[in-house]
Design a protein around this motif. Structure first.
Motif, PDB file in Angstrom:
ATOM      1  N   ARG A  83       0.723  -0.943   0.195  1.00  0.00           N
ATOM      2  CA  ARG A  83       0.137   0.017   0.008  1.00  0.00           C
ATOM      3  C   ARG A  83       0.817   1.248  -0.140  1.00  0.00           C
ATOM      4  NH1 ARG A  83      -5.122  -1.505   0.495  1.00  0.00           N
ATOM      5  NH2 ARG A  83      -5.825  -3.553   1.738  1.00  0.00           N
ATOM      6  N   LEU A  84       1.879   1.230   0.411  1.00  0.00           N
ATOM      7  CA  LEU A  84       2.898   2.385   0.700  1.00  0.00           C
ATOM      8  C   LEU A  84       3.435   2.634  -0.826  1.00  0.00           C
ATOM      9  CD1 LEU A  84       4.369   4.505   2.351  1.00  0.00           C
ATOM     10  CD2 LEU A  84       6.367   2.932   2.526  1.00  0.00           C
ATOM     11  N   TYR A  85       3.939   1.550  -1.473  1.00  0.00           N
ATOM     12  CA  TYR A  85       4.126   1.719  -2.935  1.00  0.00           C
ATOM     13  C   TYR A  85       3.109   2.456  -3.905  1.00  0.00           C
ATOM     14  CZ  TYR A  85       8.357  -1.191  -2.451  1.00  0.00           C
ATOM     15  OH  TYR A  85       9.630  -1.600  -1.931  1.00  0.00           O
ATOM     16  N   ALA A  86       1.833   2.098  -3.479  1.00  0.00           N
ATOM     17  CA  ALA A  86       0.713   2.366  -4.353  1.00  0.00           C
ATOM     18  C   ALA A  86       0.463   3.849  -4.014  1.00  0.00           C
ATOM     19  CB  ALA A  86      -0.643   1.495  -4.199  1.00  0.00           C
ATOM     20  N   ALA A  87       0.535   4.054  -2.946  1.00  0.00           N
ATOM     21  CA  ALA A  87       0.024   5.430  -2.498  1.00  0.00           C
ATOM     22  C   ALA A  87       1.178   6.407  -2.868  1.00  0.00           C
ATOM     23  CB  ALA A  87       0.176   5.681  -0.996  1.00  0.00           C
ATOM     24  N   LEU A  88       2.377   6.390  -2.813  1.00  0.00           N
ATOM     25  CA  LEU A  88       3.437   7.190  -3.130  1.00  0.00           C
ATOM     26  C   LEU A  88       3.326   7.311  -4.826  1.00  0.00           C
ATOM     27  CD1 LEU A  88       6.343   6.340  -0.925  1.00  0.00           C
ATOM     28  CD2 LEU A  88       4.914   8.235  -0.680  1.00  0.00           C
ATOM     29  N   CYS A  89       3.195   6.282  -5.301  1.00  0.00           N
ATOM     30  CA  CYS A  89       3.280   6.164  -6.975  1.00  0.00           C
ATOM     31  C   CYS A  89       1.929   6.870  -7.660  1.00  0.00           C
ATOM     32  CB  CYS A  89       3.474   4.917  -7.546  1.00  0.00           C
ATOM     33  SG  CYS A  89       5.278   4.096  -7.105  1.00  0.00           S
ATOM     34  N   VAL A  90       0.751   6.819  -6.933  1.00  0.00           N
ATOM     35  CA  VAL A  90      -0.349   7.398  -7.367  1.00  0.00           C
ATOM     36  C   VAL A  90      -0.819   8.876  -7.062  1.00  0.00           C
ATOM     37  CG1 VAL A  90      -2.982   6.851  -7.438  1.00  0.00           C
ATOM     38  CG2 VAL A  90      -1.479   4.950  -7.566  1.00  0.00           C
ATOM     39  N   ALA A  91      -0.255   9.162  -5.736  1.00  0.00           N
ATOM     40  CA  ALA A  91      -0.775  10.336  -5.204  1.00  0.00           C
ATOM     41  C   ALA A  91      -0.277  11.618  -5.902  1.00  0.00           C
ATOM     42  CB  ALA A  91      -0.270  10.536  -3.716  1.00  0.00           C
ATOM     43  N   ALA A  92       0.946  11.620  -6.734  1.00  0.00           N
ATOM     44  CA  ALA A  92       1.663  12.661  -7.164  1.00  0.00           C
ATOM     45  C   ALA A  92       1.854  13.799  -6.287  1.00  0.00           C
ATOM     46  CB  ALA A  92       0.691  13.095  -8.400  1.00  0.00           C
ATOM     47  N   LEU A  93       2.494  13.406  -5.325  1.00  0.00           N
ATOM     48  CA  LEU A  93       2.757  14.670  -4.173  1.00  0.00           C
ATOM     49  C   LEU A  93       3.393  15.702  -4.718  1.00  0.00           C
ATOM     50  CD1 LEU A  93       4.179  12.545  -1.283  1.00  0.00           C
ATOM     51  CD2 LEU A  93       2.050  12.959  -1.656  1.00  0.00           C
ATOM     52  N   PRO A  94       2.980  17.131  -4.276  1.00  0.00           N
ATOM     53  CA  PRO A  94       3.554  18.203  -4.543  1.00  0.00           C
ATOM     54  C   PRO A  94       4.858  18.488  -4.154  1.00  0.00           C
ATOM     55  CG  PRO A  94       2.141  18.580  -2.562  1.00  0.00           C
ATOM     56  CD  PRO A  94       2.219  17.176  -2.947  1.00  0.00           C
ATOM     57  N   PRO A  95       5.449  19.417  -4.258  1.00  0.00           N
ATOM     58  CA  PRO A  95       6.795  19.557  -3.812  1.00  0.00           C
ATOM     59  C   PRO A  95       6.969  19.561  -2.187  1.00  0.00           C
ATOM     60  CG  PRO A  95       6.477  21.304  -5.655  1.00  0.00           C
ATOM     61  CD  PRO A  95       5.383  20.593  -5.304  1.00  0.00           C
ATOM     62  N   ALA A  96       8.031  18.973  -1.760  1.00  0.00           N
ATOM     63  CA  ALA A  96       7.835  18.958  -0.326  1.00  0.00           C
ATOM     64  C   ALA A  96       9.098  18.717   0.090  1.00  0.00           C
ATOM     65  CB  ALA A  96       6.652  17.580   0.379  1.00  0.00           C
ATOM     66  N   ARG A  97       9.429  18.678   1.721  1.00  0.00           N
ATOM     67  CA  ARG A  97      10.596  18.129   2.257  1.00  0.00           C
ATOM     68  C   ARG A  97      10.307  17.034   2.875  1.00  0.00           C
ATOM     69  NH1 ARG A  97       9.466  23.329   4.342  1.00  0.00           N
ATOM     70  NH2 ARG A  97      10.500  25.128   3.688  1.00  0.00           N
ATOM     71  N   ILE A  98      11.002  15.838   2.254  1.00  0.00           N
ATOM     72  CA  ILE A  98      10.793  14.653   2.391  1.00  0.00           C
ATOM     73  C   ILE A  98      11.826  13.932   3.185  1.00  0.00           C
ATOM     74  CG2 ILE A  98      10.154  12.144   1.147  1.00  0.00           C
ATOM     75  CD1 ILE A  98       8.794  13.695  -0.846  1.00  0.00           C
ATOM     76  N   VAL A  99      11.480  13.347   4.358  1.00  0.00           N
ATOM     77  CA  VAL A  99      12.420  12.504   5.106  1.00  0.00           C
ATOM     78  C   VAL A  99      11.875  10.911   4.805  1.00  0.00           C
ATOM     79  CG1 VAL A  99      13.248  11.901   7.453  1.00  0.00           C
ATOM     80  CG2 VAL A  99      12.873  14.135   6.663  1.00  0.00           C
TER      81      VAL A  99
END
Length: 407
Positions: A83-99
């Motif tokens: 589910r983590l792979y799917a969420a990250l690949c589908v969501a198209a997150l905006p520019p963000a500071r990612i850790v």
């Protein structure tokens, strides 16, 4: 400072770690957890809420976009959950500071996707064993396994129970070394009979139960089942026989850290994760193989007076290095640094793959050039069909995917 955590769930070690860290947070840190599935066990989720954080269950990837746009930092709780792979690949997150906080070692299957350490603003491992190249300003190790709080003048448990041997954790050969019962069979203390108690859920017909029943000295093993109070179970032990498979996926090893924090003397194998926790001859014993572990167990049973100093040293080491306040402070410093950086985009489909088959294969080989060999040999076919991140797990989440069905 608003931290958005994207996590599959808050069960097990991940939930426990965040519950304890959140309770130690600096006053300006506000955490919101976006969970990709309903918690099966709400203990840690409820503790996180009680500590001041908020939680919601995400069913629509568009909601992640809104939450990420509002956050100062997005922290991805990384492990090989479909589910983590799917969420990250589908969501198209905006520019963000990612850790990224990685909760698997990545040294063996499940591997880390190639390039994960290089994207975003920081990569955080839960053990130094995951950073064989060493730490850098953007790649850090911050522990997620914490010991129990004990009084400064507490005596080590090994003084009370020097001949009580036990194990607590996953009672499954996906984690345990397949030779653990050989070590118990082969141990020959001159001081007489002994037994080893295994605390952890199991089914009567699983491989572990069958292996225990097939021992020459089957009376040396007691399978006690699930321990509702891990601390109480551990406090009855003096020696912690924690022999894990060389390719196990763990990093935090909560049970090992908790046992040592109580002054129980560990006997472990020379695996990268355990080696990062136990100092041989000082806080426990790190043995090269099953035969050596059997000899060490026999020696420990025959020399109870020699174990007290080791138990004391284990307690002091865990108190000094494995406390939630240490990790909370380390994250606060990391967040302060990351906040000074500009948000950026991560192309998750390019990083992780275009669909469930590629997401699964990325956990089985460290680089995509290894996929042809994987497809020819299918090494996952010999592993537990029930394990987390397995092909069965991916098929359960994506039951209609034709490529997974062919695989």
């Amino acid at each position: 400072m608003k931290i958005l955590h994207i996590a599959a769930h808050l069960g097990g070690g991940v939930g426990k770690a965040h519950a304890e860290i959140t309770a130690c947070d600096r006053g300006d840190i506000r955490r919101h957890f976006a969970l990709l599935e309903e918690p099966r066990d709400r203990r840690f989720a409820d503790a996180i809420i009680a500590a001041g954080a908020t939680i919601e269950i995400i069913s629509d990837p568009a909601r992640l976009v809104v939450l990420a746009a509002d956050a100062d930092i997005v922290q991805v709780e990384w492990w090989n959950h479909p589910r983590l792979y799917a969420a990250l690949c589908v969501a198209a997150l905006p520019p963000a500071r990612i850790v990224f906080w990685c909760h698997i070692s990545g040294l063996f299957a499940p591997f880390l996707p190639s390039g994960l350490k290089a994207v975003g603003n920081a990569f955080v491992a839960t053990s130094s064993c995951s950073l064989p190249e060493g730490e850098t300003p953007r790649c850090k190790a911050i522990g997620s396994g914490f010991g129990f709080a004990v009084a400064p003048d507490a005596e080590p448990a090994v003084q009370r129970n020097p001949r009580a041997v036990g194990y607590l954790g996953t009672v499954d050969f996906a984690k345990m070394h397949p030779g653990i019962f050989d070590a118990i069979d082969a141990a020959a203390p001159v001081s007489g009979a002994f037994s080893v108690t295994f605390h952890g859920g199991f089914t009567p017909d699983n491989a572990v139960a069958r292996a225990a029943a097939a021992m020459r000295n089957s009376d040396r093993v007691r399978l006690a089942g699930h321990a509702p109070d891990p601390r109480a179970a551990l406090e009855g032990l003096g020696i912690f026989l924690y022999l894990l498979d060389p390719c196990h996926y763990g990093t935090a090893e909560n049970a090992l850290v908790e046992a040592m924090s109580l002054g129980i003397v560990p006997i472990v194998l020379d695996n990268p994760c355990e080696r990062a926790i136990v100092e041989h001859g000082v806080t426990g014993f790190v043995e090269p193989d099953i035969a050596a572990a059997a000899r060490r167990l026999a020696w420990a049973l025959d020399h109870p007076d020699a174990l007290s100093a080791t138990g004391h040293a284990a307690m002091r080491a865990m108190d000094r290095t494995r406390r939630p306040a240490h990790s909370a402070d380390a994250f606060a410093r990391l967040y302060d640094r990351v906040l000074c950086e500009a948000p950026g985009l991560v192309d998750f489909p390019a990083l992780l793959g275009s669909g469930p088959v590629e997401w699964f294969l990325s956990t089985q080989a460290p680089h995509r050039d290894g996929w042809p060999t994987l497809l020819a040999t299918k090494p996952w076919a010999s592993t537990s069909t029930e394990s987390k991140g397995s092909l069965s797990h991916f098929r359960g989440v994506f039951p209609d995917d034709p490529d997974l069905a062919r695989l």
